[in-house]
Design a protein around this motif. Structure first.
Motif, mmCIF file in Angstrom:
data_model
loop_
_atom_site.group_PDB
_atom_site.id
_atom_site.type_symbol
_atom_site.label_atom_id
_atom_site.label_comp_id
_atom_site.label_asym_id
_atom_site.label_seq_id
_atom_site.Cartn_x
_atom_site.Cartn_y
_atom_site.Cartn_z
ATOM 1 N N THR A 433 0.817 -1.211 0.000
ATOM 2 C CA THR A 433 0.000 0.000 0.000
ATOM 3 C C THR A 433 0.851 1.260 0.000
ATOM 4 O OG1 THR A 433 -1.711 -1.191 1.238
ATOM 5 C CG2 THR A 433 -1.854 1.209 1.202
ATOM 6 N N ILE A 437 0.609 4.489 -2.473
ATOM 7 C CA ILE A 437 0.341 5.838 -1.964
ATOM 8 C C ILE A 437 1.443 6.801 -2.403
ATOM 9 C CG2 ILE A 437 0.193 7.242 0.128
ATOM 10 C CD1 ILE A 437 -1.213 4.860 1.461
ATOM 11 N N ASN A 438 2.688 6.374 -2.278
ATOM 12 C CA ASN A 438 3.801 7.241 -2.684
ATOM 13 C C ASN A 438 3.791 7.498 -4.189
ATOM 14 O OD1 ASN A 438 5.058 7.804 -0.203
ATOM 15 N ND2 ASN A 438 5.974 5.769 -0.159
ATOM 16 N N ILE A 441 1.086 10.112 -4.714
ATOM 17 C CA ILE A 441 1.579 11.419 -4.276
ATOM 18 C C ILE A 441 2.559 11.977 -5.310
ATOM 19 C CG2 ILE A 441 2.968 12.612 -2.523
ATOM 20 C CD1 ILE A 441 1.825 10.651 -0.458
#
Length: 466
Positions: A433, A437-438, A441
């Motif tokens: 995950t 997410i990174n 971003i």
């Protein structure tokens, strides 16, 4: 729109029928090889109904029409010019568009195009394996099934198969590109992955046996999952096969040429080229890993900022080979997330152009081309919008650099190649995950950074144009 009229006008603005050697089209672009690249009137072509941009790359003059429309325009353009019925000497033989385009390229661009033609057809197999590895990883990590479940056994087989037989896939594809028999290329790949040879893909700690042959010590080590050795071997095979066909009579060609080609190339592969290719491949992987680990975010800044410029030259097509080597040697691809940031940034810059421009035709192009970039297809936004004004292209480079630095800083990785933008989430998911997410971003930083940079830089429009 009147596609017949557009095709007629396009032919005239390209310098007439005599200046057109060949043409083809992809999903969005008409690709044309010309005798004289200076004759086309780019400004007037851009004003034609339906045209979303023009540019020259990979030895071709390319006109962006968009999905669906390009097919209709090409049909009228082919009828207008009589494509495929003349060559550069005015003869009546069929013109090979790919070969005609290659002749117009510089040596570096030819190499890049060759590698692209070899590795692009293999992308579906690599992507499928990457997704299967992700599913296997999730089933293991979240303990959806027992560790000794048949699900684990089968998914492990399914996910690793493409990498184990990678030399066979590359051998077939490379032989086609080098003008040799693709099945002989596959045979060479099979020899290099034969079960008699130790499989380093699954037995990384095992020590291979050695045999003495003609005074040389030969390790019985396989080339499963490798890239460069089979490329070198098939290139040599193509030269041997073509040379033999020139001297072997047609009556015995089928018996002699395949036999001599395989036996000569196989011995050369096992004794010389295979070990050399492995050494070169390992050196390349080690060098990239060293740069990535040492330079860190600075590598992300540079690569993310420069990638779109590399796209313009067409050299980026060769990166698939490098990425395939990384996956084969390290099991991960840390370059693709950086390329993805550069692509997404082009979309962010394109959105800024949509709000800044007063030209309705540019607005019409900017929105769909920007979303296309978010899906990983950047040519429409680069050549149709951002390069047109230059400043948005610089803004996109800034956004790509910022996003590239972030994904390197957070160690975003994937397990395949060929997907960027939003679709790349699928091959980033297997690493958890936090990796997803990174990546998201990073996309936000790249797109927003490009949007803000383009907004600050602004655009300079030619108010005299319609």
């Amino acid at each position: 729109m009147d596609t017949k009229k557009v095709a007629s006008e396009l032919t005239r603005l390209l310098g007439g029928k005599d200046n057109i050697i060949s043409a083809t089209h992809c999903a969005t672009r008409l690709r044309i090889v010309l005798q004289d690249d200076d004759q086309p009137n780019k400004q007037e072509i851009e004003e034609l109904d339906g045209v979303k941009g023009v540019f020259s790359a990979s030895g071709q003059f390319q006109v962006i029409f968009g999905t669906g429309l390009v097919n209709k325009v090409y049909a009228e353009f082919a009828a207008e010019t009589g494509l495929g019925t003349k060559d550069t000497d005015g003869g009546e033989k069929q013109v090979d568009h790919a070969e005609a385009a290659k002749k117009k390229m510089n040596p570096l661009a030819r190499i890049a195009r060759t590698l692209s033609n070899i590795f692009v057809p293999i992308i579906p197999a690599i992507v499928a394996s990457g997704l299967l590895m992700g599913l296997l990883g999730m089933m293991t990590a979240f303990e959806w099934v027992a560790s000794d479940s048949p699900w684990i056994l089968f998914l492990d087989m399914f996910s690793s198969a493409a990498f184990i037989i990678l030399p066979i896939l590359i051998g077939f594809s490379a032989a086609k590109e080098f003008g040799a028999n693709p099945y002989l290329g596959a045979v060479l790949g099979g020899i290099m992955t034969h079960p008699v040879l130790l499989n380093p893909w699954t037995l990384t700690d095992a020590v291979p046996e050695s045999v003495s042959f003609l005074g040389m010590n030969v390790e019985l080590l396989g080339y499963q999952g490798t890239v460069i050795p089979i490329l070198l071997v098939v290139y040599i095979m193509s030269k041997i096969e073509k040379g033999l066909r020139k001297i072997i009579p047609n009556a015995i060609d089928l018996l002699v040429v395949p036999f001599v080609t395989v036996i000569l190339t196989a011995f050369i592969a096992m004794l010389f080229i295979g070990p050399l290719g492995t050494w070169v491949g390992n050196g390349l992987t080690w060098s990239l890993d060293f740069i990535y680990s040492t330079a860190g975010i600075f590598a992300g800044l540079i690569f993310g900022g420069l990638y779109s410029t590399i796209v313009i030259t067409g050299v980026h097509h060769s990166f698939h080979a490098i990425e395939a080597a990384l996956i084969a040697d390290l099991g991960v691809n840390f370059l693709l997330p950086i390329w993805a940031m550069a692509n997404v940034a082009q979309g962010g810059a394109g959105l800024a152009v949509f709000f800044l421009t007063k030209n309705p035709k540019v607005k019409e192009i900017a929105i769909p081309a920007s979303f296309s970039a978010f899906l990983g297809i950047t040519e429409p936004i680069i050549f149709g919008v951002n390069l047109r004004f230059m400043r948005p292209f610089i803004g996109a480079a800034i956004g790509g650099a910022l996003g590239g630095a972030y994904v390197v800083f957070t160690n975003v990785i994937v397990n395949a190649y060929g997907l960027t933008g939003i679709p790349m989430i699928a091959i980033a998911a297997p690493f958890g995950t936090a990796n997803i997410i990174n990546y998201l971003i990073g996309m936000l930083i790249a797109a927003a950074g490009a949007f803000v940079a383009t907004w600050i830089l602004g655009i300079k429009e030619d108010t005299t144009k319609k």
